[in-house]
Design an enzyme around this catalytic site. Structure first.
Site, PDB file in Angstrom:
ATOM      1  N   LYS A 150      51.619  49.169  46.000  1.00  0.00           N
ATOM      2  CA  LYS A 150      52.384  47.974  45.936  1.00  0.00           C
ATOM      3  C   LYS A 150      51.981  46.693  45.622  1.00  0.00           C
ATOM      4  O   LYS A 150      50.952  46.096  46.027  1.00  0.00           O
ATOM      5  CB  LYS A 150      52.690  47.617  47.668  1.00  0.00           C
ATOM      6  CG  LYS A 150      53.955  46.971  47.853  1.00  0.00           C
ATOM      7  CD  LYS A 150      53.904  46.148  49.317  1.00  0.00           C
ATOM      8  CE  LYS A 150      53.329  44.617  49.348  1.00  0.00           C
ATOM      9  NZ  LYS A 150      53.843  43.825  48.604  1.00  0.00           N
ATOM     10  N   GLU A 205      41.229  27.333  52.961  1.00  0.00           N
ATOM     11  CA  GLU A 205      41.411  27.936  51.384  1.00  0.00           C
ATOM     12  C   GLU A 205      42.797  27.347  50.994  1.00  0.00           C
ATOM     13  O   GLU A 205      43.989  27.757  51.427  1.00  0.00           O
ATOM     14  CB  GLU A 205      41.540  29.393  51.480  1.00  0.00           C
ATOM     15  CG  GLU A 205      41.749  30.018  49.943  1.00  0.00           C
ATOM     16  CD  GLU A 205      41.699  31.396  49.996  1.00  0.00           C
ATOM     17  OE1 GLU A 205      41.289  32.115  48.893  1.00  0.00           O
ATOM     18  OE2 GLU A 205      42.115  32.105  50.860  1.00  0.00           O
ATOM     19  N   CYS A 219      40.636  33.720  44.524  1.00  0.00           N
ATOM     20  CA  CYS A 219      39.664  33.861  45.735  1.00  0.00           C
ATOM     21  C   CYS A 219      38.232  33.561  45.627  1.00  0.00           C
ATOM     22  O   CYS A 219      37.582  33.100  46.570  1.00  0.00           O
ATOM     23  CB  CYS A 219      39.949  35.136  46.180  1.00  0.00           C
ATOM     24  SG  CYS A 219      39.446  36.483  45.235  1.00  0.00           S
ATOM     25  N   GLU A 260      39.290  43.065  50.637  1.00  0.00           N
ATOM     26  CA  GLU A 260      38.692  41.647  49.865  1.00  0.00           C
ATOM     27  C   GLU A 260      39.742  40.538  50.186  1.00  0.00           C
ATOM     28  O   GLU A 260      40.951  40.704  49.735  1.00  0.00           O
ATOM     29  CB  GLU A 260      38.810  42.060  48.479  1.00  0.00           C
ATOM     30  CG  GLU A 260      37.768  41.313  47.747  1.00  0.00           C
ATOM     31  CD  GLU A 260      38.304  39.892  46.835  1.00  0.00           C
ATOM     32  OE1 GLU A 260      38.549  38.821  47.237  1.00  0.00           O
ATOM     33  OE2 GLU A 260      39.138  40.552  45.935  1.00  0.00           O
TER      34      GLU A 260
END
Length: 493
Positions: A190, A394, A300, A266
């Site tokens: 996906k 973040e 990231c 992750e």
């Protein structure tokens, strides 16, 4: 270029490309015929229509993958035969590199120089590496003194649900699909709904390479109450590998727990980049620019917390801000562009919101600005505290918080003072310090005097809220297989 609202976006032009699901070896529409538009973030207009999957489409893909694993040829092939097919797929990725690079650039705004120069070659390498790794990596034998012999066997785990992010679409899709296939599993991929195109192209190329029907399936759709939740809750799924935001990772963990499905996650990061006063600034500044402004900060692994030792702060900042201002922004399809737009209007609004937060928390902004469309220029935040939101959360944009430090112990304490633990960087010419600090940092990867240099054998993943598990080399083998102990009696007569 003026901004436009969502209604204007949806009314502009007609989408010219079409991307369906890949299920059981065929490109198909959704069962209910529903589609959605993929938006070019530079043009802020639709460029493609994409099949919008539902739980029913996800179940259809899982059933195909289940049949392909349970009765199909793929898990029963030898490593040489599987590897030959995966190398053919790598050849096709390289041959279709322009098409794949343009798909990712048009979907999410990454400069074409990066998608064509880095992401496509690395995606082909993922298949080559894992095809060869599966064939060449030895298993273990355990000498026994009782007339018995024990050895290990690594059997494919089964059906893998691979859920990929939008910031490195093709590269992260292949990072998950390649080892799963190399070890004999079947996959339902996906892609992120913001970047669907390259996944369908990958599925088309897999079919052309000779991957049997049902072995690699691609289903487009959303996460909650859609394709994503259907995959993570399915009892027919044997492994889930996900890269994305930490909150989503928690939701996936809860769903997977119902079926005790093993996970590799992750997740988010807030990487620390530590520049000591003995660093070679000719080396530290260019790497630090790459660490935060690559892909407009939508990485990231970004070095978004930049700790600079007090004695070199002024010189480093002067060099860093000059280099940031020289980055070429503009149309990501132009080969000279180094910084493109953010991936969507929603994400643009989020990042701009953090600039307002930085000001409200007493931060001073150097550079920055929103010149046109969904572009945010490189931004340096000074004066923010260690506890400020822009330091702890973040942002996932071209925004770096710079904080001075006095000595090594303080630098390590500041770097570790975060809920995340994906990666860190440090710049120093002192070899002993490099080893000491690397050991002290609570992260999955430390880059010393460099950034984003990878060896595919090494473990990749994060500590704390940055993830669960590791992938890469033998770590991927551990996750995508069921290690089996075989014990035989050999001294019976």
């Amino acid at each position: 270029m003026r901004r436009v609202d969502d209604a204007t976006i949806l009314s502009r032009g007609a989408a010219v490309e079409s991307f369906g699901h890949i299920i059981d070896g065929e490109e198909v529409p959704s069962l209910d015929g529903t589609t959605f538009a993929s938006i070019d973030p530079w043009e802020r207009a639709p460029w493609a229509t994409v099949a919008l999957g539902s739980a029913a489409d996800a179940h259809r893909a899982v059933d195909a993958a289940r049949r392909a694993f349970d009765v199909g040829p793929w898990p029963r092939m030898g490593y040489v035969e599987r590897g030959r097919i995966l190398h053919r797929l790598a050849d096709l990725i390289e041959a279709h590199g322009d098409e794949l690079a343009l798909a990712d650039t048009t979907d999410m705004g990454k400069p074409i120089a990066e998608t064509r120069g880095h992401d496509v070659p690395r995606s082909a390498q993922n298949f080559r590496f894992f095809a060869d790794h599966a064939r060449l990596t030895p298993a273990e034998t355990f000498p026994m003194s009782t007339g018995h012999h024990a050895y290990t066997q690594y059997d494919p785990a089964g059906v893998v649900a691979a859920i990929a992010p939008w910031n490195f679409p093709l590269m992260m899709e292949t990072w998950k699909v390649a080892p799963a296939l190399a070890w004999g599993n079947t996959v339902v991929l996906k892609p992120a709904e913001q970047s669907p195109a390259s996944a369908t192209i990958l599925g088309r190329l897999a079919r052309e390479a000779g991957v049997p029907p049902g072995v690699l399936n691609v289903v487009h759709g959303y996460g909650p109450d859609s394709v994503g939740s259907a995959l993570t809750a399915s009892p027919l799924i044997d492994r889930i590998t996900f890269t994305g935001e930490s909150g989503t990772g928690s939701a996936i963990s809860r769903a997977a727990a119902e079926n005790l499905t093993p996970l590799s996650l992750e997740l988010g990061g807030k990487g620390a980049n530590i520049v000591f006063d003995d660093a070679d600034l000719d080396q530290a500044v260019p790497w630090s620019i790459k660490a935060i402004f690559t892909n407009s900060g939508q990485v990231c692994l970004a070095g978004s917390r930049l700790y600079v030792q007090q004695g070199i702060l002024d010189e480093f900042l002067a060099r860093f801000t000059t280099a940031a201002a020289e980055l070429r922004t503009g149309d990501p399809k132009h080969p000279d562009t180094q910084l493109g737009p953010l991936s969507s209007r929603e994400h643009f609004d989020k990042v701009v919101g953090y600039l307002d937060i930085a000001r409200s928390e007493g931060g001073r902004l150097l550079g920055g600005g929103t010149p046109d469309g969904w572009t945010v220029l490189p931004t340096v935040v000074l004066g923010a505290s260690q506890q400020a939101r822009v330091t702890r959360e973040e942002i996932f944009g071209p925004v770096v918080v710079v904080i001075p430090f006095t000595d090594e112990d303080e630098a390590v304490d500041l770097a570790n003072d975060t809920p995340y633990g994906l990666n860190a960087m440090l710049f120093t010419r002192d070899l002993s310090r490099a080893h000491r600090v690397s050991r002290a940092l609570r992260v999955g990867t430390v880059w010393t005097n460099c950034f984003f240099v990878r060896d595919l054998r090494a473990p990749f993943g994060g500590a704390k809220n940055s993830g669960v598990g590791r992938e890469g080399g033998s770590y991927s083998r551990e996750f995508f297989t069921e290690p089996k102990a075989v014990v035989m009696e050999i001294d019976h007569r």
